[in-house]
Motif scaffolding. Sequence first.
Motif, PDB file in Angstrom:
ATOM      1  N   ASP A  56      16.222  97.174  55.463  1.00 15.99           N
ATOM      2  CA  ASP A  56      17.896  97.011  55.075  1.00 15.99           C
ATOM      3  C   ASP A  56      18.740  97.791  55.905  1.00 15.99           C
ATOM      4  O   ASP A  56      20.019  97.749  56.091  1.00 15.99           O
ATOM      5  CB  ASP A  56      17.919  97.745  53.404  1.00 15.99           C
ATOM      6  N   MET A  57      18.049  99.131  56.201  1.00 19.60           N
ATOM      7  CA  MET A  57      18.758 100.023  57.233  1.00 19.60           C
ATOM      8  C   MET A  57      19.089  99.527  58.382  1.00 19.60           C
ATOM      9  O   MET A  57      20.240  99.368  58.897  1.00 19.60           O
ATOM     10  CB  MET A  57      17.949 101.362  57.248  1.00 19.60           C
ATOM     11  N   ILE A  58      18.287  98.577  58.960  1.00 18.44           N
ATOM     12  CA  ILE A  58      18.321  98.167  60.400  1.00 18.44           C
ATOM     13  C   ILE A  58      19.308  97.076  60.337  1.00 18.44           C
ATOM     14  O   ILE A  58      20.064  96.745  61.167  1.00 18.44           O
ATOM     15  CB  ILE A  58      16.980  97.430  60.854  1.00 18.44           C
ATOM     16  N   ALA A  59      19.615  96.151  59.148  1.00 17.26           N
ATOM     17  CA  ALA A  59      20.679  95.194  58.910  1.00 17.26           C
ATOM     18  C   ALA A  59      22.050  95.726  58.440  1.00 17.26           C
ATOM     19  O   ALA A  59      22.832  94.898  58.641  1.00 17.26           O
ATOM     20  CB  ALA A  59      20.070  94.359  57.808  1.00 17.26           C
ATOM     21  N   ASP A  60      22.006  96.971  58.347  1.00 13.06           N
ATOM     22  CA  ASP A  60      23.173  97.539  57.716  1.00 13.06           C
ATOM     23  C   ASP A  60      24.198  97.430  58.765  1.00 13.06           C
ATOM     24  O   ASP A  60      23.894  97.874  59.968  1.00 13.06           O
ATOM     25  CB  ASP A  60      23.034  99.038  57.238  1.00 13.06           C
ATOM     26  N   GLU A  61      25.586  97.299  58.561  1.00  9.03           N
ATOM     27  CA  GLU A  61      26.650  97.197  59.400  1.00  9.03           C
ATOM     28  C   GLU A  61      26.926  98.468  60.408  1.00  9.03           C
ATOM     29  O   GLU A  61      27.613  98.470  61.125  1.00  9.03           O
ATOM     30  CB  GLU A  61      27.681  96.338  59.021  1.00  9.03           C
ATOM     31  N   GLY A  62      26.295  99.647  59.283  1.00 12.63           N
ATOM     32  CA  GLY A  62      26.760 100.977  60.002  1.00 12.63           C
ATOM     33  C   GLY A  62      25.640 101.417  60.907  1.00 12.63           C
ATOM     34  O   GLY A  62      25.995 102.664  61.657  1.00 12.63           O
ATOM     35  N   ILE A  63      24.900 100.552  61.172  1.00  9.37           N
ATOM     36  CA  ILE A  63      23.924 101.021  62.391  1.00  9.37           C
ATOM     37  C   ILE A  63      23.945 100.218  63.526  1.00  9.37           C
ATOM     38  O   ILE A  63      23.957  98.744  63.308  1.00  9.37           O
ATOM     39  CB  ILE A  63      22.454 100.753  61.718  1.00  9.37           C
ATOM     40  N   ASP A  64      24.198 100.789  64.671  1.00 14.55           N
ATOM     41  CA  ASP A  64      24.219 100.101  65.919  1.00 14.55           C
ATOM     42  C   ASP A  64      22.976  99.884  66.673  1.00 14.55           C
ATOM     43  O   ASP A  64      22.711  98.873  67.419  1.00 14.55           O
ATOM     44  CB  ASP A  64      25.198 100.699  66.798  1.00 14.55           C
TER      45      ASP A  64
END
Length: 335
Positions: free
Chosen positions: A58-66
């Motif tokens: 979920d973290m990897i897919a989050d839009e706040g993560i580049d």
Amino acid sequence: MTLRVGLVGTGAIGRTHIDRINNHLQGARVVACSDINIQFGKSVADKYGLRFFKNGKDMIADEGIDAVVVTTLDPDHEPYVLSAIAAGKYVFCEKPLAPEAEACKRIVDAEISGGKMLVQVGFMRRFDPGYRQLKKLIEDRTYGEPLMLHCAHRNFSSGDNYDTPMEVENSMIHEIDVLRWLLNEDYATAEVVFPKKTKYASAILQDPQIMMLTTKSGVRIDVEAFINCHYGYDIKCEVCCEEGIISLPEPSNAMVRTKAARIIPICTDWSERFVDAYNIEFQEWINACAAGRVDGPNAWDGYAAQVTAKAASRARDTQTIVSITLDDCPTFYQK
Ligand code: ISE
């Protein structure tokens, strides 16, 4: 623009990378983390002021993560690296890329199918200023062709779980990668022999070991792994060329005269010995992500290292010389 990094796996190496990126380097910030040990992961998130995700994917897919850093246990690297590829995000994965060659190959295939190079593997020795000096002198053929290399990988002592295969697959895999990069060629054969065993090695560990590799052009390499050397952390690399011998520089430490002796202290572990290499590695990774590139060791390098390590393990287990078969590097990875 600051690169927003999500890190999965908050163990010791993960935490040093959070500290490195957030407190010592420029252009990126670890803003989130995840760990299968939720309580511990949350405590790390609180300590560094990060968002915590129970689920790394979920973290990897989050839009706040580049971009993503993977520092989990080795068998868990593959699913997170594949998620980053699926999300089209740059991912730095600690070495080894995966503990089995087949898993490394699945990552290579996924990356090629995605059509964009995104993966960098944490072989930090390629960023060590000493190894970079060696690389330049070898590439320029300043002293002629390299013919033989004599190397040593010595750790002060090993933990209880460190076993015989780990000397190749966890420790000498660094030499496998960095020497392939130094010489710019793949390996042809591997052999592993056992010197007399030290009394400091546990029942599950044969230590020391000597790995012999030949490259496709015939360069002969010996690497001594001595993981319970009981004097310090010491890495040696001597490249014998036609007109000169090039040695990896020793880390500079002040010399002390004391008790009728001259002493130059030696590092005690790898995090101290390669601190500059780690800092350069991550700063260059951040810069390359910003420029939309992968400059460091890529997924193919991770795969090639694991294929070689497994061949060396087979050589050790069968006490024979094993041929190494690796397909030609796909054009996708050719620099
Ligand atoms: C450890 O896992 C590392 O990666 C270190 O760089 C290496 O020197 C050590 O032998 C390994 O156990």
